[in-house]
Design an enzyme around this catalytic site. Structure first.
Site, short mmCIF file in Angstrom:
data_model
loop_
_atom_site.label_atom_id
_atom_site.label_comp_id
_atom_site.label_asym_id
_atom_site.label_seq_id
_atom_site.Cartn_x
_atom_site.Cartn_y
_atom_site.Cartn_z
N GLU A 188 0.82 -1.22 0.00
CA GLU A 188 0.00 0.00 0.00
C GLU A 188 0.85 1.26 0.00
O GLU A 188 1.69 1.48 0.88
CB GLU A 188 -0.94 0.03 1.20
N LYS A 205 -8.42 -0.56 0.31
CA LYS A 205 -9.56 -1.01 1.10
C LYS A 205 -10.39 -1.99 0.28
O LYS A 205 -10.88 -1.65 -0.80
CB LYS A 205 -10.45 0.17 1.52
#
Length: 593
Positions: free
Chosen positions: A188, A204
């Site tokens: 990420e 997410k």
């Protein structure tokens, strides 16, 4: 080791970062002993450290380091955090970068026995508390995490290399800070800031990888379209848009990409891009003040979510969920959100795991998501195990290989998963040579593919299968049910052999997973006559997708259904199924009646 004990020429830091705003390729470099170290141990020291990092980078230095999640209090006193268990910020300053090491002489890392310090009952209780808070309007989403612990006795760099192999690409960093070592292989991006443009890429939404290409694509498509996953993603996108607007030029915040699925070795992840043009005069400390900690690992609203995180989580998160990154000469800054990160301190290793909880999140699904997310640790453990070959077992009867196309297709999928060369013509030629030497009779063929993609085939005389066999029920759950060494057939079979039959006369062992669901036998699949129809467990229970099983599902002889251990008294009949032996009627061994 402390800085004054470092060996001359030893690499203390490695970075292997994607460059979303760069020229493509990767930023892959090593660094030796830092010329100086910048450390913040109190909240008041964090901003000055970031100011110093920025100034030194603009003077031509490389600055590589991290912020703990608990550094959040330096930017907003309303952010509730535990007392930190180490420096709030740490950066090594380097006058030059070194080439990435082409090879290391480190021994393979020892396998770590990771233990989650949270029971399922406590997890369910905290889920209920989060849902109450959402129902009461206190928050919309909360990222809840727990810590895995393990004893570690080995070489940190060797473990990092194994983790990087298990979780390639993304933003990998090895930082030896003396009192602790950080091994981050996070996928990420927190932010990439170059010139006036800043990009964030919150992650997410999670789904497991499939056992077949069709199942894999179906899981990715489901992740992109399920309302719960999309809602979770867009909540955080909105939060980060708001955070980014604090340092952005008016009307420059935009979302050029939404709901993008990225394939990682063990999971699918959904990301979205949020970018902006930064106002003149914005400092690195200002950017952190606007964005830190990343909303993807807090929830929304951020203040309320962080307050509840401190109430529910008993210990500091540490570097996990903080930021790890590099500020290059000239000021180009890239930081990741360390969500796949192992922290080492002495003989102790820790790694966080978590997920975003929304109003419609279910405890079973979230618990399962945690299991998928931690799979990169198990995957790294294969580097410490013995070498293995990919394996297919076929029946050769009077010169004809049974189900050969299906077996080769399955081996090709396994080769792609384990990143091994695959040459269909070479494998077919290997089998043709073996068939020519065994033109008559019944043979059990072992087709093997090594790490270099070289096939070999072996034949063993085989007797006709028995008409009926006895099966023994495993006395404990099959802990490796969801391992890649279960989903794919290889010569690494110690987890199966540990549950081989122990009773005289038993042909095989019937396995079940930690959730009490029947999975398979150690050498084949299982068919059960339940409520008047023949069923077999679905792949999601954790089993090998056998060729014989697939044939019978296709013909309609079998249907998929979850069968629990508690359901076994209602089972009317059993059968052992695989391509090699076919369908063999089975009973439970008499000692289990």
């Amino acid at each position: 080791m402390p800085p004054d004990e470092a060996r001359p020429g030893t690499l203390r830091t490695l970075i292997d970062f994607a460059q979303p705003l760069g020229t493509g390729g990767r930023l892959r470099l090593g660094f030796g002993e830092p010329s100086r170290v910048l450390v913040a141990r109190t909240a008041d020291e964090v901003r000055p450290v970031l100011d110093a990092v920025e100034a030194l980078a603009r003077e031509g230095r490389w600055c590589v380091g991290y912020l703990r999640y608990e550094a959040a209090a330096a930017f907003d006193r309303a952010f509730a955090v535990h007392a930190a268990d180490g420096p709030l910020a740490w950066f090594g300053v380097h006058d030059e970068a070194l080439p990435w090491p082409e090879a290391t002489d480190n021994d393979a890392p020892a396998s770590l026995d990771w233990q989650l310090g949270l029971s399922r009952a406590d997890f369910d209780s905290r889920m209920q508390a989060i849902h109450r808070a959402i129902s009461n309007g206190e928050l919309y989403q909360l990222n809840y995490t727990a810590t895995l612990h393990a004893d570690f006795h080995g070489e940190p760099l060797a473990l990092f290399m194994a983790l990087r192999q298990a979780q390639p690409d993304g933003y990998a960093a090895f930082i030896d800070a003396g009192e602790e070592q950080l091994l981050s292989v996070s996928p990420e991006l927190f932010f990439d800031w170059q010139g006036e443009r800043i990009l964030t890429r919150p992650m997410k939404g999670t789904a497991p990888r499939g056992a077949t290409p069709a199942e894999d694509e179906a899981l990715a498509q489901r992740l992109r379209t399920v309302p719960k996953e999309r809602a979770e993603n867009v909540m955080i996108v909105d939060l980060i848009r708001n955070d980014l607007s604090r340092v952005a030029k008016p009307f420059s915040v935009r979302v050029p990409r939404l709901f993008h699925t990225e394939a990682l070795p063990t999971v699918w992840q959904m990301t979205s891009d949020v970018e902006a043009l930064v106002r003149e005069g914005t400092t690195l400390a200002d950017a952190f003040a606007a964005l830190f900690p990343c909303g993807s690992i807090t929830g929304a609203p951020k203040v309320s979510a962080m307050r509840m995180i401190r109430e529910l989580e008993p210990e500091a998160r540490g570097v996990y969920c903080g930021a790890v990154g590099v500020v290059q000469p000239g000021g180009h800054a890239i930081f990741n959100v360390p969500i796949r990160t192992v922290a080492l301190r002495g003989a102790q290793a820790r790694c966080g795991i978590g997920s975003g909880i929304t109003a419609d999140a279910r405890a079973d699904a979230e618990w399962e998501e945690w299991r998928h997310k931690r799979a990169f640790l198990d995957r790294a453990g294969r580097a410490s195990g013995p070498p293995f070959d990919l394996l297919e077992t076929l029946a050769l009867v009077d010169g004809e290989l049974r189900d050969a196309p299906a077996h080769l297709a399955r081996m090709a999928i396994a080769a792609a998963h384990f990143e091994r060369p695959w040459n269909q013509a070479s494998v077919a030629s290997c089998l043709d040579d073996l068939k020519a030497r065994h033109a008559t009779g019944m043979w059990r063929v072992r087709l093997l593919l090594d790490a270099q993609g070289t096939p070999r085939a072996e034949a063993f005389a085989m007797e006709a299968p028995p008409a009926r066999v006895l099966l023994q029920l495993a006395t404990r759950p099959f802990g490796e049910a969801h391992s890649e060494f279960t989903r794919f057939k290889t010569t690494r079979r110690a987890h199966y052999e540990a549950l081989a039959p122990t009773e005289s006369g038993a042909f095989d062992t019937l396995l079940w997973n930690r959730d009490g669901e029947i999975t398979e036998c150690t050498r084949g699949n299982i068919a059960l006559l339940l409520d008047g129809r023949w069923v077999t467990p679905p792949l999601r229970c954790g089993l090998l997708g056998g060729i014989g099983r697939a044939n019978r599902l296709r013909s309609g002889q079998l249907a998929e259904a979850v069968v629990r251990v508690d359901d076994l008294p209602r089972v009317q009949a059993l059968a052992f199924v695989n391509s090699l032996r076919g369908w063999i009627d089975a009973d439970f061994a008499p000692f289990q009646k």
